[in-house]
Design a protein around this motif. Structure first.
Motif, short mmCIF file in Angstrom:
data_model
loop_
_atom_site.label_atom_id
_atom_site.label_comp_id
_atom_site.label_asym_id
_atom_site.label_seq_id
_atom_site.Cartn_x
_atom_site.Cartn_y
_atom_site.Cartn_z
N ALA A 198 -11.69 13.85 -11.32
CA ALA A 198 -10.65 13.73 -10.28
C ALA A 198 -9.80 15.00 -10.30
O ALA A 198 -9.88 15.79 -11.25
CB ALA A 198 -9.79 12.50 -10.55
N ASP A 199 -9.00 15.18 -9.26
CA ASP A 199 -8.13 16.36 -9.23
C ASP A 199 -6.94 16.17 -10.18
O ASP A 199 -6.37 17.14 -10.67
CB ASP A 199 -7.61 16.60 -7.81
CG ASP A 199 -8.74 17.04 -6.87
OD1 ASP A 199 -9.70 17.67 -7.37
OD2 ASP A 199 -8.67 16.73 -5.65
N SER A 200 -6.60 14.92 -10.45
CA SER A 200 -5.47 14.61 -11.33
C SER A 200 -5.76 15.00 -12.78
O SER A 200 -6.89 14.89 -13.25
CB SER A 200 -5.16 13.11 -11.25
OG SER A 200 -4.30 12.74 -12.30
N GLY A 228 -3.46 8.54 -10.44
CA GLY A 228 -3.54 9.29 -9.18
C GLY A 228 -3.17 8.41 -8.02
O GLY A 228 -2.67 7.30 -8.21
N ASP A 229 -3.41 8.91 -6.82
CA ASP A 229 -3.08 8.15 -5.62
C ASP A 229 -4.34 7.52 -5.05
O ASP A 229 -5.44 8.08 -5.16
CB ASP A 229 -2.46 9.08 -4.57
CG ASP A 229 -1.11 9.62 -5.04
OD1 ASP A 229 -0.38 8.87 -5.73
OD2 ASP A 229 -0.81 10.81 -4.76
N ASP A 232 -7.61 9.39 -3.52
CA ASP A 232 -7.91 10.71 -4.09
C ASP A 232 -9.43 10.85 -4.29
O ASP A 232 -10.09 9.87 -4.66
CB ASP A 232 -7.24 10.88 -5.46
CG ASP A 232 -5.75 11.21 -5.35
OD1 ASP A 232 -5.28 11.40 -4.21
OD2 ASP A 232 -5.06 11.25 -6.40
N GLU A 289 -13.57 7.17 -3.86
CA GLU A 289 -12.12 7.39 -3.77
C GLU A 289 -11.42 6.64 -4.89
O GLU A 289 -11.83 5.52 -5.25
CB GLU A 289 -11.60 6.85 -2.43
CG GLU A 289 -11.96 7.71 -1.24
CD GLU A 289 -11.48 7.07 0.07
OE1 GLU A 289 -10.77 6.02 0.03
OE2 GLU A 289 -11.80 7.63 1.13
#
Ligand SMILES: [Zn+2]
Length: 325
Positions: A198-200, A228-229, A232, A289
């Motif tokens: 993930a980007d987090s 995260g959201d 994401d 996601e």
């Protein structure tokens, strides 16, 4: 010719009061003297003709000699120019050979480093027995070439070129082996989970024993939680094939990717699954996601790494960022 046997008398009267002088000569003399004069004249004429002929021949020869002399000088000059040009060529060639030799040594050194990176054993590395890095007094500075006889320079250059040629012959299969090893290394890297899924970078729970957030009792956490959201992007951690893509309790929307070599990764509590069973994915591909489905207290990704059927700490597998595509 009766008169020839006769004698002739010449009378000379010097003066009136002096006595007359008489000269008696044989008739033959009268004939011989003019004949002799004519003969002499002929001889003289012949001599002059011959001499003048010789003189002109001599002049021609001299002229030709001077011509060939200038021709030889011209040829000599041409030869000298040619030799000078060849000498310059040999010198330039020698400098070029030294330069190439130095580059070859660099390439050989680079290849050794590549082998080291690719994990090839030292014993497998064939080092050229010919030219070494130290040979020929190489250095960082550009110094003028030493003055030396051109034949020895040419011989030295030839030797260097021949050494480089055999070095190249040896280097080629060696480089091919290194390339193969690197490609193999790359293939292994491609199927090994190395990127963050993930980007987090917000780790909300680590792998191992922890207090269960629902029961408050000690339990083993089989993965790593990344906060995260919802929505994401979630990425495949390595190349592989999707072997599970379903929504169940307590995992929620979850995906398993098999990467081969008994390595699997699992992505839990997804908001959405974007790949189906059987799909082939590449490292960094979007697969779902981030979400809050299943047994979850809030939006996060529960990420698992399974090696040989055993859950392991995913932390050592989070080595690099996903490459932007
Ligand atoms: Zn978790």
């Amino acid at each position: 010719m009766k008169w020839m046997s006769k004698r002739f008398t010449f009378v000379v009267i010097p003066d009136a009061n002096q006595s007359v002088q008489r000269y008696s000569v044989p008739g033959l003399i009268i004939v011989l003297i003019p004949a002799l004069i004519i003969l002499l004249a002929i001889c003289a004429a012949l001599f002059i003709t011959l001499f003048s002929g010789k003189a002109s021949t001599l002049k021609d020869v001299k002229h030709q000699l001077s011509l060939s002399e200038s021709g030889y000088e011209e040829q000599l000059k041409e030869r000298e120019d040619l030799i000078a040009a060849l000498e310059a060529d040999v010198t330039a060639l020698s400098a070029q050979a030294k330069h190439v030799e130095s580059r070859m040594s660099e390439i050989t050194e680079l290849e050794l480093q590549l082998k080291e990176i690719a994990g090839i054993q030292e014993s497998e590395v064939r080092i050229s027995s010919g030219v070494t890095i130290e040979e020929g007094g190489q250095g960082g500075e550009e110094l003028p070439l030493p003055v030396q006889a051109n034949d020895s320079l040419a011989a030295e250059t030839l030797q260097e070129l021949s050494a480089m040629s055999s070095q190249m012959d040896e280097l080629k299969p060696s480089l091919e082996a290194t390339k193969e090893a690197l490609l193999k290394h790359q293939r292994i890297l491609d199927i090994t989970p190395t990127i963050w899924p993930a980007d987090s970078r917000k780790i909300t729970s680590t792998f191992g024993v922890r207090r269960d957030p629902f029961t408050r009792r000690a339990a083993v956490h089989s993965g790593l939680d990344l906060g995260g959201d919802r929505g994401d992007p979630i990425y495949a951690a390595a190349d592989g094939v999707v072997t599970l893509s379903e929504r169940t309790y307590p995992y929620g929307n979850n995906i398993i990717i098999n990467h081969g070599r008994s390595i699997e990764t699992r992505y839990l509590h997804l908001n959405k699954r974007l790949v189906e069973v059987g799909a082939t994915v590449k490292k960094g591909d979007l697969i779902g996601e981030l979400g809050n489905t299943g047994r979850s207290t809030g939006p996060h990704l529960h990420y698992e790494v399974i090696v040989g059927g055993e859950h392991v700490d995913p932390m050592p597998y989070l080595k690099e960022d996903r490459e932007e595509k």
